[in-house]
Scaffold this motif. Structure first.
Motif, PDB file in Angstrom:
ATOM      1  N   ALA A  16      -8.668  -5.615  -8.249  1.00 37.80           N
ATOM      2  CA  ALA A  16      -8.213  -5.570  -6.859  1.00 37.80           C
ATOM      3  C   ALA A  16      -7.689  -6.909  -6.395  1.00 37.80           C
ATOM      4  CB  ALA A  16      -9.359  -5.111  -5.952  1.00 37.80           C
ATOM      5  N   GLY A  17      -8.307  -7.996  -6.806  1.00 39.97           N
ATOM      6  CA  GLY A  17      -7.914  -9.314  -6.347  1.00 39.97           C
ATOM      7  C   GLY A  17      -6.512  -9.700  -6.759  1.00 39.97           C
ATOM      8  N   ALA A  18      -5.932  -9.001  -7.699  1.00 36.50           N
ATOM      9  CA  ALA A  18      -4.595  -9.356  -8.169  1.00 36.50           C
ATOM     10  C   ALA A  18      -3.491  -8.629  -7.416  1.00 36.50           C
ATOM     11  CB  ALA A  18      -4.473  -9.048  -9.658  1.00 36.50           C
ATOM     12  N   HIS A  19      -3.855  -7.865  -6.412  1.00 34.08           N
ATOM     13  CA  HIS A  19      -2.878  -7.026  -5.722  1.00 34.08           C
ATOM     14  C   HIS A  19      -2.134  -7.747  -4.624  1.00 34.08           C
ATOM     15  CE1 HIS A  19      -3.591  -3.158  -7.589  1.00 34.08           C
ATOM     16  NE2 HIS A  19      -4.888  -3.365  -7.501  1.00 34.08           N
ATOM     17  N   ALA A  20      -1.993  -9.030  -4.681  1.00 39.89           N
ATOM     18  CA  ALA A  20      -1.323  -9.768  -3.620  1.00 39.89           C
ATOM     19  C   ALA A  20       0.131  -9.318  -3.484  1.00 39.89           C
ATOM     20  CB  ALA A  20      -1.390 -11.262  -3.896  1.00 39.89           C
ATOM     21  N   GLN A  21       0.549  -9.137  -2.239  1.00 40.85           N
ATOM     22  CA  GLN A  21       1.921  -8.754  -1.920  1.00 40.85           C
ATOM     23  C   GLN A  21       2.436  -9.717  -0.858  1.00 40.85           C
ATOM     24  OE1 GLN A  21       3.691  -6.088  -3.198  1.00 40.85           O
ATOM     25  NE2 GLN A  21       2.029  -5.523  -4.578  1.00 40.85           N
ATOM     26  N   THR A  22       3.646 -10.230  -1.053  1.00 39.64           N
ATOM     27  CA  THR A  22       4.218 -11.174  -0.104  1.00 39.64           C
ATOM     28  C   THR A  22       5.572 -10.677   0.371  1.00 39.64           C
ATOM     29  OG1 THR A  22       3.087 -13.077  -1.096  1.00 39.64           O
ATOM     30  CG2 THR A  22       5.021 -13.547   0.257  1.00 39.64           C
ATOM     31  N   ILE A  23       5.779 -10.739   1.681  1.00 41.36           N
ATOM     32  CA  ILE A  23       7.108 -10.471   2.240  1.00 41.36           C
ATOM     33  C   ILE A  23       7.476 -11.635   3.150  1.00 41.36           C
ATOM     34  CG2 ILE A  23       6.974  -7.960   2.095  1.00 41.36           C
ATOM     35  CD1 ILE A  23       6.343  -7.933   5.093  1.00 41.36           C
ATOM     36  N   ARG A  64     -18.825   4.135  14.028  1.00 48.79           N
ATOM     37  CA  ARG A  64     -20.139   4.528  14.497  1.00 48.79           C
ATOM     38  C   ARG A  64     -20.706   5.649  13.631  1.00 48.79           C
ATOM     39  NH1 ARG A  64     -23.024   1.602  17.277  1.00 48.79           N
ATOM     40  NH2 ARG A  64     -21.543   1.400  19.010  1.00 48.79           N
ATOM     41  N   GLY A  65     -21.946   5.460  13.166  1.00 47.23           N
ATOM     42  CA  GLY A  65     -22.639   6.528  12.461  1.00 47.23           C
ATOM     43  C   GLY A  65     -22.236   6.725  11.022  1.00 47.23           C
ATOM     44  N   GLY A  66     -21.613   5.734  10.409  1.00 43.68           N
ATOM     45  CA  GLY A  66     -21.229   5.894   9.010  1.00 43.68           C
ATOM     46  C   GLY A  66     -20.710   4.600   8.432  1.00 43.68           C
ATOM     47  N   ALA A  67     -20.328   4.654   7.174  1.00 46.31           N
ATOM     48  CA  ALA A  67     -19.801   3.465   6.502  1.00 46.31           C
ATOM     49  C   ALA A  67     -18.500   3.025   7.155  1.00 46.31           C
ATOM     50  CB  ALA A  67     -19.573   3.767   5.027  1.00 46.31           C
ATOM     51  N   GLY A  68     -18.315   1.715   7.252  1.00 44.59           N
ATOM     52  CA  GLY A  68     -17.125   1.176   7.866  1.00 44.59           C
ATOM     53  C   GLY A  68     -15.938   1.143   6.931  1.00 44.59           C
ATOM     54  N   MET A  69     -14.833   0.710   7.462  1.00 45.02           N
ATOM     55  CA  MET A  69     -13.600   0.592   6.681  1.00 45.02           C
ATOM     56  C   MET A  69     -13.205  -0.878   6.652  1.00 45.02           C
ATOM     57  SD  MET A  69     -11.578   4.058   7.848  1.00 45.02           S
ATOM     58  CE  MET A  69     -10.767   4.269   6.261  1.00 45.02           C
ATOM     59  N   GLU A  70     -14.093  -1.677   6.035  1.00 42.61           N
ATOM     60  CA  GLU A  70     -13.845  -3.106   5.942  1.00 42.61           C
ATOM     61  C   GLU A  70     -13.975  -3.644   4.527  1.00 42.61           C
ATOM     62  OE1 GLU A  70     -18.327  -3.124   6.334  1.00 42.61           O
ATOM     63  OE2 GLU A  70     -16.634  -1.812   6.676  1.00 42.61           O
ATOM     64  N   GLN A  71     -14.452  -2.824   3.580  1.00 41.37           N
ATOM     65  CA  GLN A  71     -14.596  -3.282   2.200  1.00 41.37           C
ATOM     66  C   GLN A  71     -14.624  -2.076   1.267  1.00 41.37           C
ATOM     67  OE1 GLN A  71     -18.298  -5.380   1.945  1.00 41.37           O
ATOM     68  NE2 GLN A  71     -19.547  -3.634   2.509  1.00 41.37           N
ATOM     69  N   GLY A  72     -14.665  -2.359  -0.043  1.00 44.85           N
ATOM     70  CA  GLY A  72     -14.686  -1.276  -1.020  1.00 44.85           C
ATOM     71  C   GLY A  72     -13.357  -0.569  -1.175  1.00 44.85           C
ATOM     72  N   PHE A  73     -12.272  -1.232  -0.833  1.00 43.38           N
ATOM     73  CA  PHE A  73     -10.951  -0.614  -0.920  1.00 43.38           C
ATOM     74  C   PHE A  73     -10.284  -0.907  -2.261  1.00 43.38           C
ATOM     75  CE2 PHE A  73     -11.109  -0.836   3.804  1.00 43.38           C
ATOM     76  CZ  PHE A  73     -10.723   0.466   4.102  1.00 43.38           C
ATOM     77  N   VAL A  74      -9.418   0.002  -2.666  1.00 44.89           N
ATOM     78  CA  VAL A  74      -8.444  -0.241  -3.727  1.00 44.89           C
ATOM     79  C   VAL A  74      -7.067   0.076  -3.161  1.00 44.89           C
ATOM     80  CG1 VAL A  74     -10.041   0.275  -5.606  1.00 44.89           C
ATOM     81  CG2 VAL A  74      -8.625   2.108  -4.641  1.00 44.89           C
ATOM     82  N   VAL A  75      -6.047  -0.535  -3.739  1.00 45.67           N
ATOM     83  CA  VAL A  75      -4.679  -0.279  -3.282  1.00 45.67           C
ATOM     84  C   VAL A  75      -4.177   1.020  -3.895  1.00 45.67           C
ATOM     85  CG1 VAL A  75      -2.300  -1.116  -3.302  1.00 45.67           C
ATOM     86  CG2 VAL A  75      -4.189  -2.726  -2.955  1.00 45.67           C
ATOM     87  N   THR A 107      -1.210   1.160   1.544  1.00 49.21           N
ATOM     88  CA  THR A 107      -2.157   2.265   1.643  1.00 49.21           C
ATOM     89  C   THR A 107      -3.391   1.926   0.826  1.00 49.21           C
ATOM     90  OG1 THR A 107      -0.392   3.889   1.951  1.00 49.21           O
ATOM     91  CG2 THR A 107      -2.535   4.724   1.231  1.00 49.21           C
ATOM     92  N   LEU A 108      -4.531   1.958   1.480  1.00 52.62           N
ATOM     93  CA  LEU A 108      -5.806   1.639   0.841  1.00 52.62           C
ATOM     94  C   LEU A 108      -6.690   2.878   0.806  1.00 52.62           C
ATOM     95  CD1 LEU A 108      -6.536  -1.699   2.742  1.00 52.62           C
ATOM     96  CD2 LEU A 108      -5.514  -1.457   0.472  1.00 52.62           C
ATOM     97  N   ARG A 109      -7.519   2.954  -0.233  1.00 51.08           N
ATOM     98  CA  ARG A 109      -8.499   4.034  -0.317  1.00 51.08           C
ATOM     99  C   ARG A 109      -9.861   3.467  -0.666  1.00 51.08           C
ATOM    100  NH1 ARG A 109      -6.629   9.007   0.405  1.00 51.08           N
ATOM    101  NH2 ARG A 109      -4.393   9.414   0.108  1.00 51.08           N
TER     102      ARG A 109
END
Length: 702
Positions: A16-23, A64-75, A107-109
């Motif tokens: 995941a750490g290699a997914h850098a994108q630059t515009i 609220r009430g569940g896992a957040g959307m701040e980590q555990g992502f893949v591109v 797009t992240l999942r």
């Protein structure tokens, strides 16, 4: 032009750490880089050439009430595109606006959370960055509650900041100028519910020691709570703080949905910040098909005389009154009521004589006797006038004079009551010839527990814009959330207050002379402000003991200049007609100055110090210039190279007079004329707290 590149996860990399994108921005000065941390946290950074603007900063949203959307992502996908078009605003500072950017949509999942999807969309313009969170329609996530947003803006140094404290219910503060490391809101005493001691409001204006100017705000706030910024005074990191509702939640959403845009305007000079149209470009186009009825305008009003204690909004002094049961005709008048038929006719006469389109009347309707501080729900019905306000007679009188009346709806913060009565109120306006309404939200909000800047009220303001548009009415909102460019989407939403206006000079310690040099870099970045300039009676002592020692903290000439420097398509000549009569030579500038423009040039600017702006009138070869300063006297040299080559013009200069000083001699002014061309240079002397206003009109031929 659009160019698309679509990459899917299977074709991407394993780490995941290699997914850098630059515009890059179209001019390649700005570079935006997106990446995932080893923990699958989204992050971004922004640079201007070799200078860092935003250091690596994390993004995320907690639910609220569940896992957040701040980590555990893949591109899962990357969509890159370019966009370049030009659009025409219904009204504005310029005739046309270019919308030119490079876009990156990632797009992240989250594989460990049923493969939930989140899209991060970045748009990089030549003048900055906009980005937002988007949730596509998906079975894994339908209805959800945002408990926190973790958007970071990690700054590389201890920048100079122009800030007001984070207050969920008020924007009406003096600005403080300090380093980020010195921010502390605790010593500031004021009105409502404040956030943490190191929380500030947006727009936040920053100046770096390396010469960059940075402005952080948001765009398109319509179904979300407003964003504040928590400041780490040691690391200079900023983190988003949303406004909670009565339950402590930040937003209620349903896919497909998205947040507002988070905006970062960047330039190597201050004028470029003010010239930016990034926030407008991030808003949706007008949702009003026929906009021909929307008319920028000037107005006078039955208002300032109440601010200075010369009259009252309320007709009687009784309390404990109820809309449904009180016989208003039997109330004993207090003798101080401002909105009388006779007085409104005087204002109509003045407006007609000086080519002013509208007359605002506050305090015309029943209910003012006992609403302040009572947190009462049913205060106003917005259709019942006091006994001394003849609605039909005034409608006919104004129409005969070629003037229209502007409605006033003070809600007392009771948005629930207003929503129940809006349709009847707007029908009443149509029947009685009122094309525009000024709303107010003074006091604590009802529904109780909600805030002026929370999602519930944000939706309410947008609803008011939609309902007035459906009735072909224009609207000016006071005490709302600060604007975020929605006047592009709802061009009938002409202006808002949402900051410390000119009125504070009448009932408080007032606004410092630097105030108007800061507001264009802060509050006005999101949209026009109804600042109510044009006060000619600078010293207020004569109005009574309640005004002893109070005054407007500008010169008279600076009040004229504000009509150019404080942009709004709705401008008030705020003083009493009798205060203009001795100075009709100066009032001529207010008569002449337009409120809609074909071109705007930011001639010189420095937040907190000075500002000089020139604007071309809509459809005419006329220019108007405003120049203002803080408490320091200044000389401003203005090259007139924006004028049409070969054409001679007459410049009428309304300047500070001999010995002028905002505190000691504020009403000294001098009016002079001279012939100029595009090769001329005006030399303007600005007194302490002063300014200059100039009208430039063509004369003769080439």
């Amino acid at each position: 032009m659009r160019k698309r590149i679509l990459l899917f996860a299977a074709a991407l990399l394993a780490s995941a750490g290699a997914h850098a994108q630059t515009i890059h921005s179209p001019n390649h000065r700005l570079a935006l880089t997106f990446a995932l941390t080893p923990a699958g946290e989204p992050s971004y950074q922004l640079s201007y050439g070799s200078k860092p603007v935003i250091k690596p900063s994390r993004l995320g949203v907690l639910l609220r009430g569940g896992a957040g959307m701040e980590q555990g992502f893949v591109v899962a996908g990357v969509d890159s595109s370019a966009h370049d078009d030009t659009w025409t605003p219904v009204w504005g500072e310029v005739k046309s606006i270019r919308n030119h950017y490079q876009e990156l949509a990632v797009t992240l999942r989250q594989p460990q959370q049923q493969n939930r999807a989140l899209v991060l969309r970045f748009r990089v313009f030549d003048d900055g960055l906009g980005f937002r969170y988007e949730w596509p329609r998906q079975q894994q996530l339908a209805y959800f509650v945002v408990s926190e947003e973790r958007t970071e803006f990690n700054l590389p140094a201890d920048h100079k900041a122009f800030w007001i404290p984070g207050d969920y219910d008020s924007n009406e503060y003096r600005y403080t100028t300090s380093r980020l490391s010195a921010i502390n809101t605790l010593p500031i005493k004021q009105l409502e519910m404040r956030a943490a001691p190191y929380t500030v409001q947006t727009p936040l204006m920053l100046k770096a020691d390396d010469g960059l100017y940075i402005n952080i705000h948001e765009a398109g706030l319509e179904n979300y709570s407003a964003m504040f910024l928590n400041v780490d005074t040691k690391t200079f990191g900023l983190r988003s703080q949303l406004v909670p509702d009565a339950m402590g939640n930040m937003a209620y959403l349903q896919t497909p949905d998205h947040t507002p845009w988070r905006t970062v305007v960047v330039a190597d000079n201050a004028p470029a910040v003010l010239a930016s149209k990034l926030i407008l470009n991030l808003n949706e186009p007008s949702r009003i098909a026929d906009t021909g009825w929307i008319k920028p305008q000037k107005f006078v009003g039955v208002w300032w005389l109440m601010q200075v204690g010369k009259a009252s909004w309320n007709y009687a002094d009784s309390t404990n009154l109820k809309l449904a049961t009180t016989d208003w005709s039997k109330l004993k008048p207090n003798g101080r009521h401002g909105a009388t038929t006779a007085r409104v006719k005087q204002y109509i006469d003045f407006a007609a004589a000086h080519h002013i389109e509208g007359v605002l009347v506050e305090g015309w309707n029943v209910g003012w006797e006992d609403w302040v501080g009572n947190w009462k729900e049913d205060v106003f019905d917005f259709v019942t006038p006091y006994p001394d306000f003849a609605v039909d007679e005034l409608r006919d009188y104004a129409a005969a004079k070629g003037v229209h009346l502007i409605m006033h709806h003070e809600t007392s913060g009771s948005a629930t009551n207003y929503e129940r009565r809006q349709e009847d109120a707007y029908r009443f306006m149509q029947e009685h010839g009122y094309p525009a309404v000024k709303t107010g939200y003074v006091g604590k909000i009802i529904p109780r527990g909600e805030h002026h800047d929370g999602q519930w009220m944000v939706r309410h303001y947008a609803r008011a814009a939609r309902l007035t548009a459906a009735s072909r009415l224009m609207i000016d909102m006071h005490e709302p959330v600060r604007p975020t460019g929605l006047h592009r989407t709802y061009p009938n939403w002409l202006a808002s207050e949402a900051a410390r206006g000119n009125e504070f000079n009448a009932f408080s310690e007032g606004n410092l002379p630097e105030h108007e040099t800061i507001l264009p870099f802060t509050r006005l970045m999101g949209g026009p402000m109804d600042y109510t300039p044009g006060i000619f009676k600078i010293k207020l002592d004569d109005y009574g003991p309640q005004e002893k020692g109070r005054q407007v903290h500008t010169t008279l000439a600076k009040q004229l200049a504000l009509y150019v420097t404080m942009y709004s398509p709705l401008q008030m000549a705020a003083d009493l007609p009798e205060n203009y009569e001795p100075h009709l030579d100066a009032f001529k500038f207010i008569e002449d100055v337009p409120v809609d423009w074909d071109d705007t040039r930011i001639v010189a600017a420095e937040p907190g110090d000075y500002l000089t702006i020139a604007r071309q009138a809509k459809g005419r070869d006329e220019w108007y210039l405003g120049s203002i300063t803080d408490e320091n006297a200044r000389q401003q040299s203005v090259k007139l190279d924006f004028l049409r080559p070969g054409q001679r013009y007459e410049a009428t200069i309304y300047a500070d007079g001999k010995g002028a000083d905002w505190e000691k001699n504020p009403t000294s002014y001098r009016i002079s004329k001279q012939q100029v061309t595009n090769k001329s240079t005006l030399k303007l002397r600005l007194a302490p707290g002063g300014g200059a206003a100039v009208s430039i009109k063509p004369v003769g031929g080439k």
